[in-house]
Write an enzyme that holds these catalytic residues in place. Sequence first.
Site, PDB file in Angstrom:
ATOM      1  N   ASN A 230       0.855  -1.180   0.000  1.00  0.00           N
ATOM      2  CA  ASN A 230       0.000   0.000   0.000  1.00  0.00           C
ATOM      3  C   ASN A 230       0.892   1.231   0.000  1.00  0.00           C
ATOM      4  O   ASN A 230       1.513   1.545   1.011  1.00  0.00           O
ATOM      5  CB  ASN A 230      -0.897  -0.028   1.251  1.00  0.00           C
ATOM      6  CG  ASN A 230      -1.727   1.233   1.395  1.00  0.00           C
ATOM      7  OD1 ASN A 230      -1.844   2.020   0.457  1.00  0.00           O
ATOM      8  ND2 ASN A 230      -2.303   1.433   2.561  1.00  0.00           N
ATOM      9  N   TRP A 231       0.938   1.903  -1.117  1.00  0.00           N
ATOM     10  CA  TRP A 231       1.855   3.046  -1.254  1.00  0.00           C
ATOM     11  C   TRP A 231       1.297   4.325  -0.631  1.00  0.00           C
ATOM     12  O   TRP A 231       1.988   5.328  -0.575  1.00  0.00           O
ATOM     13  CB  TRP A 231       2.184   3.288  -2.734  1.00  0.00           C
ATOM     14  CG  TRP A 231       2.960   2.191  -3.397  1.00  0.00           C
ATOM     15  CD1 TRP A 231       3.307   0.969  -2.873  1.00  0.00           C
ATOM     16  CD2 TRP A 231       3.506   2.221  -4.718  1.00  0.00           C
ATOM     17  NE1 TRP A 231       4.034   0.235  -3.787  1.00  0.00           N
ATOM     18  CE2 TRP A 231       4.165   0.989  -4.937  1.00  0.00           C
ATOM     19  CE3 TRP A 231       3.493   3.160  -5.748  1.00  0.00           C
ATOM     20  CZ2 TRP A 231       4.807   0.676  -6.138  1.00  0.00           C
ATOM     21  CZ3 TRP A 231       4.135   2.848  -6.944  1.00  0.00           C
ATOM     22  CH2 TRP A 231       4.783   1.615  -7.124  1.00  0.00           C
ATOM     23  N   LYS A 232       0.055   4.310  -0.261  1.00  0.00           N
ATOM     24  CA  LYS A 232      -0.591   5.483   0.353  1.00  0.00           C
ATOM     25  C   LYS A 232      -0.371   6.733  -0.522  1.00  0.00           C
ATOM     26  O   LYS A 232      -0.346   6.624  -1.735  1.00  0.00           O
ATOM     27  CB  LYS A 232      -0.073   5.670   1.775  1.00  0.00           C
ATOM     28  CG  LYS A 232      -0.117   4.372   2.583  1.00  0.00           C
ATOM     29  CD  LYS A 232       0.172   4.554   4.027  1.00  0.00           C
ATOM     30  CE  LYS A 232       0.181   3.197   4.710  1.00  0.00           C
ATOM     31  NZ  LYS A 232       0.328   3.280   6.146  1.00  0.00           N
TER      32      LYS A 232
ATOM     33  N   HIS B 224      -9.141   0.667   5.116  1.00  0.00           N
ATOM     34  CA  HIS B 224      -7.840   0.888   5.753  1.00  0.00           C
ATOM     35  C   HIS B 224      -8.027   1.797   6.969  1.00  0.00           C
ATOM     36  O   HIS B 224      -8.842   2.712   6.957  1.00  0.00           O
ATOM     37  CB  HIS B 224      -6.861   1.515   4.757  1.00  0.00           C
ATOM     38  CG  HIS B 224      -5.470   1.518   5.277  1.00  0.00           C
ATOM     39  ND1 HIS B 224      -5.011   2.482   6.145  1.00  0.00           N
ATOM     40  CD2 HIS B 224      -4.438   0.652   5.095  1.00  0.00           C
ATOM     41  CE1 HIS B 224      -3.750   2.207   6.462  1.00  0.00           C
ATOM     42  NE2 HIS B 224      -3.385   1.100   5.841  1.00  0.00           N
TER      43      HIS B 224
ATOM     44  N   GLU C 202      -6.461   4.200   8.067  1.00  0.00           N
ATOM     45  CA  GLU C 202      -6.314   5.644   7.823  1.00  0.00           C
ATOM     46  C   GLU C 202      -7.589   6.214   7.210  1.00  0.00           C
ATOM     47  O   GLU C 202      -7.948   7.366   7.449  1.00  0.00           O
ATOM     48  CB  GLU C 202      -5.079   5.901   6.935  1.00  0.00           C
ATOM     49  CG  GLU C 202      -3.794   5.675   7.723  1.00  0.00           C
ATOM     50  CD  GLU C 202      -2.616   5.183   6.908  1.00  0.00           C
ATOM     51  OE1 GLU C 202      -2.622   5.308   5.678  1.00  0.00           O
ATOM     52  OE2 GLU C 202      -1.671   4.641   7.543  1.00  0.00           O
TER      53      GLU C 202
ATOM     54  N   GLU D  28      -5.010  -5.552  10.572  1.00  0.00           N
ATOM     55  CA  GLU D  28      -3.974  -4.556  10.798  1.00  0.00           C
ATOM     56  C   GLU D  28      -4.212  -3.856  12.135  1.00  0.00           C
ATOM     57  O   GLU D  28      -4.998  -2.895  12.200  1.00  0.00           O
ATOM     58  CB  GLU D  28      -3.999  -3.513   9.677  1.00  0.00           C
ATOM     59  CG  GLU D  28      -3.754  -4.093   8.307  1.00  0.00           C
ATOM     60  CD  GLU D  28      -3.213  -3.037   7.359  1.00  0.00           C
ATOM     61  OE1 GLU D  28      -2.091  -3.200   6.903  1.00  0.00           O
ATOM     62  OE2 GLU D  28      -3.907  -2.039   7.121  1.00  0.00           O
TER      63      GLU D  28
ATOM     64  N   GLY E 181       2.785   1.729  10.752  1.00  0.00           N
ATOM     65  CA  GLY E 181       3.694   2.860  10.595  1.00  0.00           C
ATOM     66  C   GLY E 181       4.417   3.244  11.874  1.00  0.00           C
ATOM     67  O   GLY E 181       5.048   4.295  11.950  1.00  0.00           O
TER      68      GLY E 181
ATOM     69  N   SER F   1       3.851  -2.686  10.194  1.00  0.00           N
ATOM     70  CA  SER F   1       5.313  -2.657  10.326  1.00  0.00           C
ATOM     71  C   SER F   1       5.992  -3.977   9.950  1.00  0.00           C
ATOM     72  O   SER F   1       6.953  -4.392  10.601  1.00  0.00           O
ATOM     73  CB  SER F   1       5.711  -2.232  11.745  1.00  0.00           C
ATOM     74  OG  SER F   1       5.247  -0.921  12.007  1.00  0.00           O
TER      75      SER F   1
ATOM     76  N   GLY G 290       3.059  -1.346   4.255  1.00  0.00           N
ATOM     77  CA  GLY G 290       3.049   0.091   4.014  1.00  0.00           C
ATOM     78  C   GLY G 290       4.451   0.582   3.700  1.00  0.00           C
ATOM     79  O   GLY G 290       4.937   0.474   2.573  1.00  0.00           O
ATOM     80  N   GLY G 291       5.124   1.101   4.715  1.00  0.00           N
ATOM     81  CA  GLY G 291       6.434   1.739   4.538  1.00  0.00           C
ATOM     82  C   GLY G 291       7.430   0.913   3.743  1.00  0.00           C
ATOM     83  O   GLY G 291       8.099   1.435   2.833  1.00  0.00           O
TER      84      GLY G 291
END
Length: 249
Positions: A9-11, A94, A96, A166, A172, A212, A233-234
């Site tokens: 997920n590149w957000k 998600h 967020e 998640e 993150g 993470s 994510g990251g």
Amino acid sequence: MRSKIVAGNWKMNKTLAETNVLLSELTGKLPDTTAEVMVAPTFVNLAAAVQDVSASSIQVIAQNMHFAENGAYTGEISADMLLDIGVDTVIIGHSERRAYFGETDAILAKKVVAALAKNLRVVFCFGEELEDRKTDNHFKLVAEQLKNGLFQLDASAWSKIVLAYEPVWAIGTGETASPEQAQEMHAFIRKTIANQYNTEIADSVSILYGGSVKPANAKEIFSKEDVDGGLIGGAALNADDFIAIISAI
Ligand code: PEP
């Protein structure tokens, strides 16, 4: 047998040029794997990303969509728009989107129904906040998110559902659920689905862990029986890290 999946997920990261570079690195280095590999760039770069991966097995997926078919929803994207550019999978729920954009269980349930009505595949995200875990409310909360978001579906719809557990406190933050905590929750999720539907559906749905995941911890998390891969994510923003995570599965 259920699919193993690694999804990035590149957000709200990567310009068009950066998208092209990262996808060129990923397609060039993609290891031989039976796992499904997915990447979710931002909306404006989806069409280009689809072209970039056209000769590879990488799937380009969307980070979100609206539940309406079309109309006066400024800034939103419909299922048909995704399908039109060759995107047939969408992340819904998600944390967020839930936290920053007010997406409630009720809104998410509508999105899931709208996506499935167009035959999109859904990666449905859910998970508890730190407070829920501290107060031992995490199983109840997760069961409620599943019920409110997905248990309105007919059994036949579940072949199009991928779950992504998640825990919000691990997203993150550099803090990961231990492999045992992930396994415990994934087994609980499977049991909850078996109780609501049947063991066949529970055993066939892929349940990804997100929070993470890094090259250093991926192998141990993925080794757990009920963990079928990860939503990353990251670490998905760096080709070598993402490739290492794919290799770990
Ligand atoms: C995510 O946003 O879905 C996620 C898991 O992020 P990270 O890997 O950075 O924790």
